[in-house]
Design an enzyme around this catalytic site. Structure first.
Site, PDB file in Angstrom:
ATOM      1  N   GLY A 136       0.787  -1.229   0.000  1.00 24.97           N
ATOM      2  CA  GLY A 136       0.000   0.000   0.000  1.00 24.97           C
ATOM      3  C   GLY A 136       0.814   1.273   0.000  1.00 24.97           C
ATOM      4  N   GLN A 137       2.142   1.172  -0.157  1.00 27.07           N
ATOM      5  CA  GLN A 137       2.931   2.413  -0.212  1.00 27.07           C
ATOM      6  C   GLN A 137       2.695   3.089  -1.556  1.00 27.07           C
ATOM      7  OE1 GLN A 137       7.210   2.055   0.382  1.00 27.07           O
ATOM      8  NE2 GLN A 137       7.462   4.283   0.493  1.00 27.07           N
ATOM      9  N   SER A 138       2.262   4.351  -1.502  1.00 27.73           N
ATOM     10  CA  SER A 138       1.986   5.088  -2.734  1.00 27.73           C
ATOM     11  C   SER A 138       2.923   6.271  -2.915  1.00 27.73           C
ATOM     12  CB  SER A 138       0.530   5.571  -2.751  1.00 27.73           C
ATOM     13  OG  SER A 138       0.277   6.420  -1.654  1.00 27.73           O
TER      14      SER A 138
ATOM     15  N   HIS B 297       7.597   7.396   5.279  1.00 25.32           N
ATOM     16  CA  HIS B 297       6.689   8.134   6.163  1.00 25.32           C
ATOM     17  C   HIS B 297       6.054   7.180   7.154  1.00 25.32           C
ATOM     18  CE1 HIS B 297       4.608   7.013   2.427  1.00 25.32           C
ATOM     19  NE2 HIS B 297       3.510   6.825   3.152  1.00 25.32           N
ATOM     20  N   LEU B 298       5.915   7.662   8.375  1.00 25.75           N
ATOM     21  CA  LEU B 298       5.224   6.932   9.425  1.00 25.75           C
ATOM     22  C   LEU B 298       3.830   7.530   9.549  1.00 25.75           C
ATOM     23  CD1 LEU B 298       8.332   6.659  10.047  1.00 25.75           C
ATOM     24  CD2 LEU B 298       7.710   6.499  12.452  1.00 25.75           C
ATOM     25  N   HIS B 299       2.809   6.706   9.381  1.00 19.86           N
ATOM     26  CA  HIS B 299       1.453   7.175   9.645  1.00 19.86           C
ATOM     27  C   HIS B 299       1.228   7.111  11.159  1.00 19.86           C
ATOM     28  CE1 HIS B 299      -0.223   6.619   5.431  1.00 19.86           C
ATOM     29  NE2 HIS B 299       0.806   5.802   5.362  1.00 19.86           N
TER      30      HIS B 299
HETATM   31  P1  DGP Z   1       1.115   5.471   1.678  1.00 18.46           P
HETATM   32  O1  DGP Z   1      -0.069   4.888   0.977  1.00 18.46           O
HETATM   33  O2  DGP Z   1       1.514   4.673   2.902  1.00 18.46           O
HETATM   34  O3  DGP Z   1       2.277   5.728   0.740  1.00 18.46           O
HETATM   35  O4  DGP Z   1       0.635   6.868   2.239  1.00 18.46           O
HETATM   36  C1  DGP Z   1       0.742   8.057   1.531  1.00 18.46           C
HETATM   37  C2  DGP Z   1      -0.154   9.048   2.220  1.00 18.46           C
HETATM   38  O5  DGP Z   1       0.234  10.333   1.816  1.00 18.46           O
HETATM   39  C3  DGP Z   1      -1.632   8.915   1.897  1.00 18.46           C
HETATM   40  O6  DGP Z   1      -2.333   8.592   3.102  1.00 18.46           O
HETATM   41  C4  DGP Z   1      -2.045  10.274   1.368  1.00 18.46           C
HETATM   42  C5  DGP Z   1      -0.898  11.168   1.755  1.00 18.46           C
HETATM   43  N1  DGP Z   1      -0.580  12.217   0.803  1.00 18.46           N
HETATM   44  C6  DGP Z   1      -0.297  12.045  -0.516  1.00 18.46           C
HETATM   45  N2  DGP Z   1      -0.002  13.227  -1.089  1.00 18.46           N
HETATM   46  C7  DGP Z   1      -0.101  14.165  -0.102  1.00 18.46           C
HETATM   47  C8  DGP Z   1       0.092  15.580  -0.086  1.00 18.46           C
HETATM   48  O7  DGP Z   1       0.420  16.231  -1.078  1.00 18.46           O
HETATM   49  N3  DGP Z   1      -0.110  16.197   1.106  1.00 18.46           N
HETATM   50  C9  DGP Z   1      -0.459  15.508   2.249  1.00 18.46           C
HETATM   51  N4  DGP Z   1      -0.624  16.216   3.361  1.00 18.46           N
HETATM   52  N5  DGP Z   1      -0.635  14.178   2.251  1.00 18.46           N
HETATM   53  C10 DGP Z   1      -0.460  13.513   1.090  1.00 18.46           C
END
Ligand code: DGP
Length: 116
Positions: A95-97, A102-104
């Site tokens: 699910g990494q996009s 990054h740590l959620h």
């Molecule tokens: P992941 O799927 O684990 O790679 O999480 C990426 C997260 O990043 C996803 O929850 C949405 C967030 N995200 C993507 N682009 C941006 C952005 O431009 N700004 C912020 N604040 N969050 C973003």
């Protein structure tokens, strides 16, 4: 992907707007644009590191720092007592996009297990 194209490098540099909740010389924490819970903050290193798989002994202190920042963010957001989850998606299959580590930090509601 070059650092110029990386959206989280651009957030850290202030080129893309984000609601920053904490920053220091090594880390930045900001609210996720697509929150999955009342509190959903991302903690990133300023250094461009693609994913957790890029861990190395030289990065032990930085990675430990990111975890401490995550705990600190949870405390400031008021979710330490109620419970929170810290997630690192590693690789597209998990699910990494965004390929900047990054740590959620997720909390403020009941979190079920196992995750999807
Ligand atoms: P992941 O799927 O684990 O790679 O999480 C990426 C997260 O990043 C996803 O929850 C949405 C967030 N995200 C993507 N682009 C941006 C952005 O431009 N700004 C912020 N604040 N969050 C973003």
């Amino acid at each position: 992907m070059s650092e110029q194209e990386c959206i989280f490098c651009r957030v850290a540099a202030g080129e893309i707007k984000a609601e920053i909740v904490y920053e220091d010389e090594r880390a930045v924490a900001f609210r996720d644009i697509n929150p999955q819970a009342p509190v959903h903050v991302l903690v990133i290193p300023r250094e461009h590191i693609a994913s957790l798989s890029d861990a190395s002994p030289e990065r032990d202190a930085l990675f430990g720092h990111l975890l401490r920042v995550a705990a600190q963010v949870a405390a400031v957001e008021g979710i330490s007592e109620s419970g929170f989850r810290t997630v690192v998606n590693n690789g597209a299959g998990a699910g990494q996009s965004v390929f900047h580590l990054h740590l959620h930090v997720i909390g403020g509601r009941r979190l079920s297990w196992p995750p999807g």
